[in-house]
Write a protein that holds these residues in place. Structure first.
Motif, PDB file in Angstrom:
ATOM      1  N   ASN A 134      14.917   6.147  41.394  1.00  0.00           N
ATOM      2  CA  ASN A 134      15.018   7.602  41.300  1.00  0.00           C
ATOM      3  C   ASN A 134      16.441   8.112  41.444  1.00  0.00           C
ATOM      4  O   ASN A 134      16.698   9.298  41.241  1.00  0.00           O
ATOM      5  CB  ASN A 134      14.135   8.265  42.372  1.00  0.00           C
ATOM      6  N   GLY A 135      17.387   7.209  41.745  1.00  0.00           N
ATOM      7  CA  GLY A 135      18.756   7.627  41.952  1.00  0.00           C
ATOM      8  C   GLY A 135      19.609   7.537  40.708  1.00  0.00           C
ATOM      9  O   GLY A 135      19.809   8.522  39.988  1.00  0.00           O
ATOM     10  N   SER A 136      20.127   6.338  40.426  1.00  0.00           N
ATOM     11  CA  SER A 136      21.088   6.184  39.336  1.00  0.00           C
ATOM     12  C   SER A 136      20.483   6.453  37.963  1.00  0.00           C
ATOM     13  O   SER A 136      21.193   6.811  37.024  1.00  0.00           O
ATOM     14  CB  SER A 136      21.696   4.776  39.361  1.00  0.00           C
ATOM     15  N   MET A 137      19.160   6.304  37.823  1.00  0.00           N
ATOM     16  CA  MET A 137      18.519   6.629  36.544  1.00  0.00           C
ATOM     17  C   MET A 137      17.784   7.960  36.594  1.00  0.00           C
ATOM     18  O   MET A 137      17.863   8.758  35.671  1.00  0.00           O
ATOM     19  CB  MET A 137      17.551   5.512  36.131  1.00  0.00           C
ATOM     20  N   GLY A 138      17.052   8.203  37.681  1.00  0.00           N
ATOM     21  CA  GLY A 138      16.233   9.406  37.761  1.00  0.00           C
ATOM     22  C   GLY A 138      17.038  10.690  37.814  1.00  0.00           C
ATOM     23  O   GLY A 138      16.765  11.645  37.078  1.00  0.00           O
ATOM     24  N   PHE A 139      18.056  10.744  38.675  1.00  0.00           N
ATOM     25  CA  PHE A 139      18.841  11.969  38.838  1.00  0.00           C
ATOM     26  C   PHE A 139      19.514  12.417  37.539  1.00  0.00           C
ATOM     27  O   PHE A 139      19.399  13.577  37.148  1.00  0.00           O
ATOM     28  CB  PHE A 139      19.870  11.791  39.946  1.00  0.00           C
ATOM     29  N   PRO A 140      20.250  11.530  36.864  1.00  0.00           N
ATOM     30  CA  PRO A 140      20.909  11.989  35.623  1.00  0.00           C
ATOM     31  C   PRO A 140      19.928  12.442  34.548  1.00  0.00           C
ATOM     32  O   PRO A 140      20.179  13.416  33.837  1.00  0.00           O
ATOM     33  CB  PRO A 140      21.693  10.746  35.162  1.00  0.00           C
ATOM     34  N   LEU A 141      18.788  11.732  34.430  1.00  0.00           N
ATOM     35  CA  LEU A 141      17.816  12.097  33.412  1.00  0.00           C
ATOM     36  C   LEU A 141      17.167  13.438  33.717  1.00  0.00           C
ATOM     37  O   LEU A 141      16.988  14.287  32.831  1.00  0.00           O
ATOM     38  CB  LEU A 141      16.753  11.007  33.291  1.00  0.00           C
ATOM     39  N   ILE A 142      16.823  13.652  34.974  1.00  0.00           N
ATOM     40  CA  ILE A 142      16.221  14.927  35.373  1.00  0.00           C
ATOM     41  C   ILE A 142      17.218  16.066  35.212  1.00  0.00           C
ATOM     42  O   ILE A 142      16.860  17.171  34.780  1.00  0.00           O
ATOM     43  CB  ILE A 142      15.697  14.833  36.814  1.00  0.00           C
TER      44      ILE A 142
ATOM     45  N   ALA B 155      17.750  19.602  42.009  1.00  0.00           N
ATOM     46  CA  ALA B 155      17.602  19.979  43.415  1.00  0.00           C
ATOM     47  C   ALA B 155      16.250  19.503  43.953  1.00  0.00           C
ATOM     48  O   ALA B 155      16.155  18.997  45.080  1.00  0.00           O
ATOM     49  CB  ALA B 155      17.730  21.489  43.568  1.00  0.00           C
ATOM     50  N   LEU B 156      15.200  19.616  43.153  1.00  0.00           N
ATOM     51  CA  LEU B 156      13.887  19.139  43.573  1.00  0.00           C
ATOM     52  C   LEU B 156      13.857  17.613  43.649  1.00  0.00           C
ATOM     53  O   LEU B 156      13.230  17.039  44.546  1.00  0.00           O
ATOM     54  CB  LEU B 156      12.811  19.639  42.605  1.00  0.00           C
ATOM     55  N   ALA B 157      14.528  16.946  42.712  1.00  0.00           N
ATOM     56  CA  ALA B 157      14.593  15.488  42.736  1.00  0.00           C
ATOM     57  C   ALA B 157      15.297  14.996  43.995  1.00  0.00           C
ATOM     58  O   ALA B 157      14.930  13.958  44.563  1.00  0.00           O
ATOM     59  CB  ALA B 157      15.303  14.971  41.489  1.00  0.00           C
TER      60      ALA B 157
ATOM     61  N   THR C  19      28.399  12.426  36.584  1.00  0.00           N
ATOM     62  CA  THR C  19      27.369  11.575  37.176  1.00  0.00           C
ATOM     63  C   THR C  19      26.588  10.805  36.116  1.00  0.00           C
ATOM     64  O   THR C  19      26.385   9.594  36.231  1.00  0.00           O
ATOM     65  CB  THR C  19      26.387  12.424  38.013  1.00  0.00           C
ATOM     66  N   ALA C  20      26.136  11.502  35.086  1.00  0.00           N
ATOM     67  CA  ALA C  20      25.310  10.849  34.067  1.00  0.00           C
ATOM     68  C   ALA C  20      26.043   9.718  33.348  1.00  0.00           C
ATOM     69  O   ALA C  20      25.527   8.592  33.276  1.00  0.00           O
ATOM     70  CB  ALA C  20      24.786  11.885  33.070  1.00  0.00           C
ATOM     71  N   PRO C  21      27.265   9.948  32.800  1.00  0.00           N
ATOM     72  CA  PRO C  21      27.941   8.840  32.124  1.00  0.00           C
ATOM     73  C   PRO C  21      28.281   7.673  33.041  1.00  0.00           C
ATOM     74  O   PRO C  21      28.170   6.511  32.645  1.00  0.00           O
ATOM     75  CB  PRO C  21      29.207   9.487  31.539  1.00  0.00           C
ATOM     76  N   LEU C  22      28.680   7.963  34.287  1.00  0.00           N
ATOM     77  CA  LEU C  22      28.972   6.873  35.214  1.00  0.00           C
ATOM     78  C   LEU C  22      27.719   6.081  35.564  1.00  0.00           C
ATOM     79  O   LEU C  22      27.756   4.859  35.709  1.00  0.00           O
ATOM     80  CB  LEU C  22      29.614   7.425  36.491  1.00  0.00           C
ATOM     81  N   SER C  23      26.595   6.781  35.692  1.00  0.00           N
ATOM     82  CA  SER C  23      25.332   6.095  35.980  1.00  0.00           C
ATOM     83  C   SER C  23      24.948   5.147  34.856  1.00  0.00           C
ATOM     84  O   SER C  23      24.446   4.051  35.090  1.00  0.00           O
ATOM     85  CB  SER C  23      24.215   7.122  36.205  1.00  0.00           C
ATOM     86  N   MET C  24      25.188   5.579  33.622  1.00  0.00           N
ATOM     87  CA  MET C  24      24.884   4.703  32.492  1.00  0.00           C
ATOM     88  C   MET C  24      25.745   3.441  32.527  1.00  0.00           C
ATOM     89  O   MET C  24      25.282   2.346  32.195  1.00  0.00           O
ATOM     90  CB  MET C  24      25.111   5.454  31.177  1.00  0.00           C
ATOM     91  N   LEU C  25      27.008   3.571  32.954  1.00  0.00           N
ATOM     92  CA  LEU C  25      27.872   2.401  33.085  1.00  0.00           C
ATOM     93  C   LEU C  25      27.352   1.450  34.166  1.00  0.00           C
ATOM     94  O   LEU C  25      27.348   0.229  33.991  1.00  0.00           O
ATOM     95  CB  LEU C  25      29.305   2.835  33.423  1.00  0.00           C
ATOM     96  N   VAL C  26      26.932   2.016  35.301  1.00  0.00           N
ATOM     97  CA  VAL C  26      26.403   1.192  36.389  1.00  0.00           C
ATOM     98  C   VAL C  26      25.158   0.431  35.937  1.00  0.00           C
ATOM     99  O   VAL C  26      24.997  -0.760  36.205  1.00  0.00           O
ATOM    100  CB  VAL C  26      26.092   2.069  37.624  1.00  0.00           C
TER     101      VAL C  26
ATOM    102  N   THR D 297      10.076  11.148  37.710  1.00  0.00           N
ATOM    103  CA  THR D 297      10.651  10.251  38.715  1.00  0.00           C
ATOM    104  C   THR D 297       9.786   9.016  38.902  1.00  0.00           C
ATOM    105  O   THR D 297      10.288   7.884  38.970  1.00  0.00           O
ATOM    106  CB  THR D 297      10.798  10.984  40.064  1.00  0.00           C
ATOM    107  N   MET D 298       8.468   9.209  38.954  1.00  0.00           N
ATOM    108  CA  MET D 298       7.561   8.086  39.164  1.00  0.00           C
ATOM    109  C   MET D 298       7.440   7.185  37.934  1.00  0.00           C
ATOM    110  O   MET D 298       6.828   6.123  38.000  1.00  0.00           O
ATOM    111  CB  MET D 298       6.181   8.606  39.571  1.00  0.00           C
ATOM    112  N   ALA D 299       8.012   7.616  36.809  1.00  0.00           N
ATOM    113  CA  ALA D 299       8.007   6.787  35.602  1.00  0.00           C
ATOM    114  C   ALA D 299       9.275   5.953  35.475  1.00  0.00           C
ATOM    115  O   ALA D 299       9.438   5.227  34.484  1.00  0.00           O
ATOM    116  CB  ALA D 299       7.845   7.667  34.369  1.00  0.00           C
ATOM    117  N   MET D 300      10.168   6.043  36.467  1.00  0.00           N
ATOM    118  CA  MET D 300      11.414   5.275  36.429  1.00  0.00           C
ATOM    119  C   MET D 300      11.141   3.785  36.668  1.00  0.00           C
ATOM    120  O   MET D 300      10.110   3.414  37.221  1.00  0.00           O
ATOM    121  CB  MET D 300      12.377   5.792  37.500  1.00  0.00           C
ATOM    122  N   PRO D 301      12.073   2.918  36.269  1.00  0.00           N
ATOM    123  CA  PRO D 301      11.872   1.466  36.433  1.00  0.00           C
ATOM    124  C   PRO D 301      11.985   1.021  37.880  1.00  0.00           C
ATOM    125  O   PRO D 301      12.166   1.844  38.791  1.00  0.00           O
ATOM    126  CB  PRO D 301      12.999   0.871  35.575  1.00  0.00           C
TER     127      PRO D 301
END
Length: 264
Positions: A65-73, A83-85, A157-164, A219-223
């Motif tokens: 829910n962090g590196s993938m969920g936050f940027p996608l949401i 904020a809800l995430a 945040t989003a582009p850096l998360s994709m790199l991670v 969020t619950m659909a994240m890997p």
């Protein structure tokens, strides 16, 4: 990510947001506990190897829910959704370092352990969430020289998360991962069966704000969570098995998440 969370909380006070915060934390705790319960018979049903059942269960129970969920949401629902995430992340942090540790250690009979409350509570994400709530509830004015750098950090945040995520996937062994049937059963549970169950349950609950249900479902659909590999390394259990599940589920979610978003 802390800057992104803090930026999302720089908003006018809204009592409805506090109501949504309580709702989404309760939903998060309820769903994670439900997933943990369901993972027990599911591990037997899919005939998961005994030496890896604990790691299989944590990868089904929790999500990235962090590196993938936050940027996608953030991309789909904007700062209101983010904020809800961030509030939903509170339930994740409390349970993965307690219940999650027990699941990991079940692969090592006779070994006991748990994360300290310092590890659970004093994280960058929780600090940003607490600070953001304080600023939001007390309506503390944040000067531009402070708010602007926070917003700039938030924007990357989003582009850096994709790199991670890309670097994480690059460390995996494609051949070994795709030859492990337990990896695919965990991915099936995490990406398809549990999100569909979540969608069905959310449809029956009287949640006033539809954004809450959307954030919870996505969020619950994240890997599988990368934290599972960290815990496996920390407690000397199945780190390789965990990395395989994270690797494959992160690849497969490119197909499953768009399908989940189509659910009415």
């Amino acid at each position: 990510i802390p800057a992104t969370i803090l930026s999302a909380m720089l908003r006018p006070f809204d009592p409805a947001f506090l109501r949504d915060t309580i709702t989404i934390i309760a939903l998060g705790i309820g769903f994670f506990l439900l997933y943990a319960l369901l993972s027990i018979p599911a591990a037997r049903l899919f005939r998961v190897k005994e030496t890896g059942r604990g790691m299989w269960k944590i990868c089904c129970t929790f999500c990235n829910n962090g590196s993938m969920g936050f940027p996608l949401i953030l991309a789909l629902f904007g700062e209101d959704g983010l904020a809800l995430a961030a509030m939903l992340n509170i339930s994740f942090m409390l349970l993965i370092y307690t219940l999650g540790v027990k699941q990991v250690l079940s692969d090592k009979p006779g070994v006991q352990g748990a994360a300290s409350w310092k590890t659970i509570l004093f994280t960058e994400v929780n600090a940003a969430t607490a600070l953001g709530l304080l600023v939001f509830c007390c309506q503390i004015p944040v000067p531009s020289p402070t708010a602007t750098p926070v917003q700039l950090l938030s924007d990357i945040t989003a582009p850096l998360s994709m790199l991670v995520i890309g670097m994480t996937l690059a460390r995996g062994s494609v051949r070994d991962a795709f030859l492990d049937k337990d990896v695919f059963s965990a991915s099936l549970m995490r990406l398809v069966l549990l999100p569909v169950l979540t969608w069905g349950i959310l449809g029956l609950l009287p949640v006033p704000n539809p954004l809450v249900t959307s954030v919870v479902l996505l969020t619950m659909a994240m890997p599988c969570p990368g934290t599972s590999t960290v815990l496996a390394e920390q407690y000397d259990t199945n780190a390789e098995f965990s990395s395989r599940m994270v690797f494959v589920s992160s690849l497969l979610c490119l197909a499953t998440i768009p399908l989940i978003t189509l659910l009415p």
